[in-house]
Design an enzyme around this catalytic site. Structure first.
Site, PDB file in Angstrom:
ATOM      1  N   CYS A   4       0.791  -1.259   0.289  1.00 48.42           N
ATOM      2  CA  CYS A   4      -0.151  -0.203   0.066  1.00 48.42           C
ATOM      3  C   CYS A   4       1.109   1.142  -0.131  1.00 48.42           C
ATOM      4  O   CYS A   4       1.644   1.781   1.094  1.00 48.42           O
ATOM      5  CB  CYS A   4      -0.957   0.344   1.253  1.00 48.42           C
ATOM      6  N   ASP A  30      -0.464  16.312  -2.051  1.00 47.27           N
ATOM      7  CA  ASP A  30      -0.186  15.585  -3.403  1.00 47.27           C
ATOM      8  C   ASP A  30       0.503  15.529  -4.715  1.00 47.27           C
ATOM      9  O   ASP A  30       0.754  16.816  -5.007  1.00 47.27           O
ATOM     10  CB  ASP A  30      -1.952  15.831  -4.132  1.00 47.27           C
ATOM     11  N   HIS A  46      -4.637   1.288   8.080  1.00 38.66           N
ATOM     12  CA  HIS A  46      -5.013   0.992   6.739  1.00 38.66           C
ATOM     13  C   HIS A  46      -6.528  -0.153   6.766  1.00 38.66           C
ATOM     14  O   HIS A  46      -6.701  -0.344   7.229  1.00 38.66           O
ATOM     15  CB  HIS A  46      -3.902  -0.374   6.084  1.00 38.66           C
ATOM     16  N   HIS A  97      -6.662   3.252   0.319  1.00 39.16           N
ATOM     17  CA  HIS A  97      -6.252   3.717   2.278  1.00 39.16           C
ATOM     18  C   HIS A  97      -6.990   4.714   2.016  1.00 39.16           C
ATOM     19  O   HIS A  97      -6.994   5.259   1.353  1.00 39.16           O
ATOM     20  CB  HIS A  97      -4.625   3.243   1.667  1.00 39.16           C
ATOM     21  N   HIS A  99      -8.487   7.906   2.255  1.00 36.25           N
ATOM     22  CA  HIS A  99      -7.924   8.949   2.341  1.00 36.25           C
ATOM     23  C   HIS A  99      -8.730  10.216   1.685  1.00 36.25           C
ATOM     24  O   HIS A  99      -9.865  10.128   1.149  1.00 36.25           O
ATOM     25  CB  HIS A  99      -7.188   9.546   1.032  1.00 36.25           C
ATOM     26  N   HIS A 101      -8.710  14.346  -0.089  1.00 32.80           N
ATOM     27  CA  HIS A 101      -8.051  15.656  -0.594  1.00 32.80           C
ATOM     28  C   HIS A 101      -8.412  16.750  -0.191  1.00 32.80           C
ATOM     29  O   HIS A 101     -10.128  17.188   0.213  1.00 32.80           O
ATOM     30  CB  HIS A 101      -9.072  15.434  -2.004  1.00 32.80           C
TER      31      HIS A 101
HETATM   32  P1  DGP Z   1      -7.755   9.246  -5.358  1.00 26.67           P
HETATM   33  O1  DGP Z   1      -8.152   9.256  -6.892  1.00 26.67           O
HETATM   34  O2  DGP Z   1      -8.921   9.375  -5.031  1.00 26.67           O
HETATM   35  O3  DGP Z   1      -7.819   7.275  -4.941  1.00 26.67           O
HETATM   36  O4  DGP Z   1      -6.838   9.562  -4.864  1.00 26.67           O
HETATM   37  C1  DGP Z   1      -5.585   9.237  -4.735  1.00 26.67           C
HETATM   38  C2  DGP Z   1      -4.234  10.812  -4.750  1.00 26.67           C
HETATM   39  O5  DGP Z   1      -2.463  10.093  -4.496  1.00 26.67           O
HETATM   40  C3  DGP Z   1      -3.964  10.857  -6.566  1.00 26.67           C
HETATM   41  O6  DGP Z   1      -4.383  12.159  -6.829  1.00 26.67           O
HETATM   42  C4  DGP Z   1      -2.527  11.276  -6.386  1.00 26.67           C
HETATM   43  C5  DGP Z   1      -1.756  10.539  -4.893  1.00 26.67           C
HETATM   44  N1  DGP Z   1      -0.892  10.108  -4.703  1.00 26.67           N
HETATM   45  C6  DGP Z   1      -1.077   8.309  -5.792  1.00 26.67           C
HETATM   46  N2  DGP Z   1      -0.161   8.591  -4.888  1.00 26.67           N
HETATM   47  C7  DGP Z   1       0.573   8.573  -4.297  1.00 26.67           C
HETATM   48  C8  DGP Z   1       1.935   8.670  -3.713  1.00 26.67           C
HETATM   49  O7  DGP Z   1       3.398   8.200  -4.058  1.00 26.67           O
HETATM   50  N3  DGP Z   1       2.481  10.026  -3.508  1.00 26.67           N
HETATM   51  C9  DGP Z   1       1.509  11.474  -2.930  1.00 26.67           C
HETATM   52  N4  DGP Z   1       2.393  12.240  -2.784  1.00 26.67           N
HETATM   53  N5  DGP Z   1       0.924  11.070  -4.131  1.00 26.67           N
HETATM   54  C10 DGP Z   1       0.372  10.442  -4.323  1.00 26.67           C
END
Ligand code: DGP
Length: 113
Positions: A4, A30, A46, A97, A99, A101
């Site tokens: 993850c 992000d 998790h 996982h 989250h 925004h």
């Molecule tokens: P969602 O589409 O709601 O599952 O959002 C996932 C978000 O996670 C997306 O905006 C990009 C971000 N993201 C994915 N992998 C990583 C990472 O390795 N590091 C960071 N900082 N953000 C990530």
């Protein structure tokens, strides 16, 4: 959980720009920002998504929103910000996982696409 991305970030096995951390929650920039402020607020535990939230973890949701409020003030986006939790593939969830925004720093359209 093994494999993850957000667990790895929480365990510092993967780099991120952390903006908040406490014993239960981590928040970081992000990597694909959709607004001048785009921060992900994540429980360290998790939990796959909201559908998998147990009643014993309900407190985390309040805590995450308190963290969002604090960051919104720090980043001076009180004029307008949005907290989004994509749940399920059709809603755009790409990381399994839980989250949230935090988006702000520009005019946010409604309804979202
Ligand atoms: P969602 O589409 O709601 O599952 O959002 C996932 C978000 O996670 C997306 O905006 C990009 C971000 N993201 C994915 N992998 C990583 C990472 O390795 N590091 C960071 N900082 N953000 C990530």
């Amino acid at each position: 959980m093994d494999g993850c991305i957000f667990c790895k970030i929480a365990e510092k096995k993967l780099d991120s720009q952390i903006v908040h951390e406490d014993s239960e929650v981590i928040a970081f920039e992000d990597m694909n920002p959709q607004a001048p402020v785009h921060i992900l607020i994540v429980p360290k535990k998790h939990i796959i998504d909201l559908l998998h939230l147990s009643s014993t973890d309900e407190g985390l949701i309040g805590k995450i929103h308190s963290v969002a409020k604090r960051i919104a003030k720090e980043r001076k986006i009180e004029k307008g910000f949005r907290i989004i939790c994509n749940c399920g593939e059709e809603a755009g969830e790409s990381v399994g996982h839980l989250h949230f925004h935090l988006l702000g720093g520009r005019r946010l359209e409604w309804p979202p696409g």
